[in-house]
Design an enzyme around this catalytic site. Structure first.
Site, PDB file in Angstrom:
ATOM      1  N   ASN A 177       0.872  -1.180   0.000  1.00  0.00           N
ATOM      2  CA  ASN A 177       0.000   0.000   0.000  1.00  0.00           C
ATOM      3  C   ASN A 177       0.905   1.226   0.000  1.00  0.00           C
ATOM      4  OD1 ASN A 177      -1.766   2.073   0.484  1.00  0.00           O
ATOM      5  ND2 ASN A 177      -2.390   1.380   2.535  1.00  0.00           N
ATOM      6  N   TRP A 178       0.997   1.853  -1.165  1.00  0.00           N
ATOM      7  CA  TRP A 178       1.941   2.977  -1.310  1.00  0.00           C
ATOM      8  C   TRP A 178       1.392   4.255  -0.668  1.00  0.00           C
ATOM      9  CZ3 TRP A 178       4.263   2.762  -6.987  1.00  0.00           C
ATOM     10  CH2 TRP A 178       4.906   1.526  -7.147  1.00  0.00           C
ATOM     11  N   LYS A 179       0.127   4.229  -0.272  1.00  0.00           N
ATOM     12  CA  LYS A 179      -0.503   5.413   0.352  1.00  0.00           C
ATOM     13  C   LYS A 179      -0.281   6.643  -0.539  1.00  0.00           C
ATOM     14  CE  LYS A 179      -0.083   3.139   4.778  1.00  0.00           C
ATOM     15  NZ  LYS A 179       0.024   3.246   6.233  1.00  0.00           N
ATOM     16  N   HIS A 182      -9.366   1.036   5.007  1.00  0.00           N
ATOM     17  CA  HIS A 182      -8.094   1.249   5.719  1.00  0.00           C
ATOM     18  C   HIS A 182      -8.341   2.229   6.865  1.00  0.00           C
ATOM     19  CE1 HIS A 182      -4.009   2.458   6.615  1.00  0.00           C
ATOM     20  NE2 HIS A 182      -3.606   1.383   5.969  1.00  0.00           N
ATOM     21  N   GLU A 186      -6.779   4.640   7.865  1.00  0.00           N
ATOM     22  CA  GLU A 186      -6.576   6.050   7.482  1.00  0.00           C
ATOM     23  C   GLU A 186      -7.800   6.579   6.746  1.00  0.00           C
ATOM     24  OE1 GLU A 186      -2.733   5.467   5.614  1.00  0.00           O
ATOM     25  OE2 GLU A 186      -1.888   5.009   7.582  1.00  0.00           O
ATOM     26  N   GLU A 227      -5.073  -4.752  10.741  1.00  0.00           N
ATOM     27  CA  GLU A 227      -4.044  -3.727  10.904  1.00  0.00           C
ATOM     28  C   GLU A 227      -4.311  -2.947  12.188  1.00  0.00           C
ATOM     29  OE1 GLU A 227      -2.161  -2.669   6.780  1.00  0.00           O
ATOM     30  OE2 GLU A 227      -3.700  -1.235   7.299  1.00  0.00           O
ATOM     31  N   GLY A 284       3.020   2.317  10.756  1.00  0.00           N
ATOM     32  CA  GLY A 284       4.011   3.381  10.583  1.00  0.00           C
ATOM     33  C   GLY A 284       4.783   3.723  11.841  1.00  0.00           C
ATOM     34  N   SER A 322       3.803  -2.111  10.349  1.00  0.00           N
ATOM     35  CA  SER A 322       5.252  -2.228  10.573  1.00  0.00           C
ATOM     36  C   SER A 322       5.812  -3.591  10.186  1.00  0.00           C
ATOM     37  CB  SER A 322       5.603  -1.871  12.024  1.00  0.00           C
ATOM     38  OG  SER A 322       5.292  -0.505  12.280  1.00  0.00           O
ATOM     39  N   GLY A 339       3.093  -0.939   4.254  1.00  0.00           N
ATOM     40  CA  GLY A 339       3.240   0.469   3.888  1.00  0.00           C
ATOM     41  C   GLY A 339       4.700   0.798   3.614  1.00  0.00           C
ATOM     42  N   GLY A 340       5.398   1.296   4.631  1.00  0.00           N
ATOM     43  CA  GLY A 340       6.763   1.795   4.458  1.00  0.00           C
ATOM     44  C   GLY A 340       7.707   0.848   3.735  1.00  0.00           C
TER      45      GLY A 340
HETATM   46  P1  13P Z   1       3.376   0.365   7.621  1.00  0.00           P
HETATM   47  O1  13P Z   1       3.853  -0.929   7.000  1.00  0.00           O
HETATM   48  O2  13P Z   1       4.125   1.564   7.124  1.00  0.00           O
HETATM   49  O3  13P Z   1       3.280   0.270   9.095  1.00  0.00           O
HETATM   50  O4  13P Z   1       1.860   0.586   7.066  1.00  0.00           O
HETATM   51  C1  13P Z   1       0.952  -0.449   7.203  1.00  0.00           C
HETATM   52  C2  13P Z   1      -0.288  -0.084   6.469  1.00  0.00           C
HETATM   53  O5  13P Z   1      -1.032   0.775   6.871  1.00  0.00           O
HETATM   54  C3  13P Z   1      -0.550  -0.811   5.214  1.00  0.00           C
HETATM   55  O6  13P Z   1      -1.851  -0.584   4.763  1.00  0.00           O
END
Ligand code: 13P
Length: 270
Positions: free
Chosen positions: A9-11, A95, A97, A182, A188, A228, A249-250
């Site tokens: 997920n590149w956000k 998600h 977010e 999640e 993050g 994470s 994510g990251g």
């Molecule tokens: P991180 O891997 O950066 O913690 O993000 C997880 C996430 O929200 C994937 O959708």
């Protein structure tokens, strides 16, 4: 045996040039991997760029959100047919977010975020139904805030989010879903959920899926962990029987680390 999934997920990261570079590097490293379903979810502006970069690989494309109407006066929204026309096969839905549920919240700001992002259990349910009607695979996200975990409400929050997501769906539709647990506090932050605890919550989700369908259907559904996920914790996570992969994510924003996650997930197939 459930084929693992590793979804990036590149956000809100990567302009088109960066998206091309990243997707091309990932395609180069792992494009032919077979024992892991690989999915890239770039921002909507980069969907077609990434599609071109992953052509002729085993990597699939996903969007980060969907609106349930087919077309019309919904400024800024994206419909199922639009996502399909960009080559999407998957869509992340609900998600944290998008639900406006961020870690380390600032009280005033959180209220604003929830207005801007605004997904609710009800909108998540509508989006799942819309995605299925366009043959997009929903990756449905659930998870508790730190305050909810500290109050001992994790199972209650996850249960109510799963129940709301499944509302009105038939067993043969539930069968098509992918779930991602999640915990918001792990997103993050570098604070990955303990693998055994993640496994326990995923087991809870699978038991809810079994109640809504049957044991055999629930055994087929992939449930991912997100929050994470990194190359140094993926092996322990993938050893857990309920964890079928990651929503990342990251660590998905660098070809090397995402490649390592994919290799670990594929290797977990034995
Ligand atoms: P991180 O891997 O950066 O913690 O993000 C997880 C996430 O929200 C994937 O959708």
């Amino acid at each position: 045996m459930r084929i693992p999934i590793m979804a990036g997920n590149w956000k809100m990261n990567c302009d088109n040039e960066e998206a091309w570079q990243l997707a091309a590097a990932i395609a180069d490293q792992v494009g032919d991997v077979q024992n892991c379903e690989m999915i890239l979810c770039p921002p909507a502006t980069a969907l077609t760029t990434v599609l071109a970069a992953i052509e002729d690989t085993n990597i699939g494309l996903g969007a980060q959100n969907i609106f349930w109407e087919e077309s019309g006066a919904y400024t800024g929204e994206l419909s199922g047919p639009m996502l399909v026309s960009c080559g999407c096969e998957y869509v992340i839905i609900g998600h944290s977010e998008r639900r406006g549920r961020f870690g380390a919240p600032d009280e005033d700001f959180t209220a604003e975020l929830q207005k801007v992002f605004g997904d609710t259990d009800a909108s998540v349910n509508r989006k799942i139904k819309a995605a299925l009607s366009y043959e997009l695979t929903p990756i449905v996200c659930v998870g508790e805030l730190l305050s909810e975990r500290q109050a001992g409400q994790t199972d209650e929050v996850v249960t109510s989010q799963v129940h709301a997501a499944l509302d009105g769906l038939a067993a043969d539709q539930i069968d098509l879903l992918v779930f991602a647990y999640e915990p918001v506090w792990a997103i993050g932050t570098g604070e990955v959920c303990d693998a055994g605890e993640a496994n326990r919550v995923l087991g809870l989700i699978r038991s809810l899926l079994a109640e809504a369908t049957s044991d055999s259907v629930a055994q087929e559904i992939r449930i991912l962990y997100g929050g994470s996920v990194k190359p140094d914790n993926i092996v322990g996570l993938m050893q857990q029987p309920e964890i079928d992969g990651g929503l990342v994510g990251g660590a998905a924003l660098q070809a090397d680390s995402f490649g390592e996650l994919i290799s670990a997930a594929a290797a977990s197939m034995g």
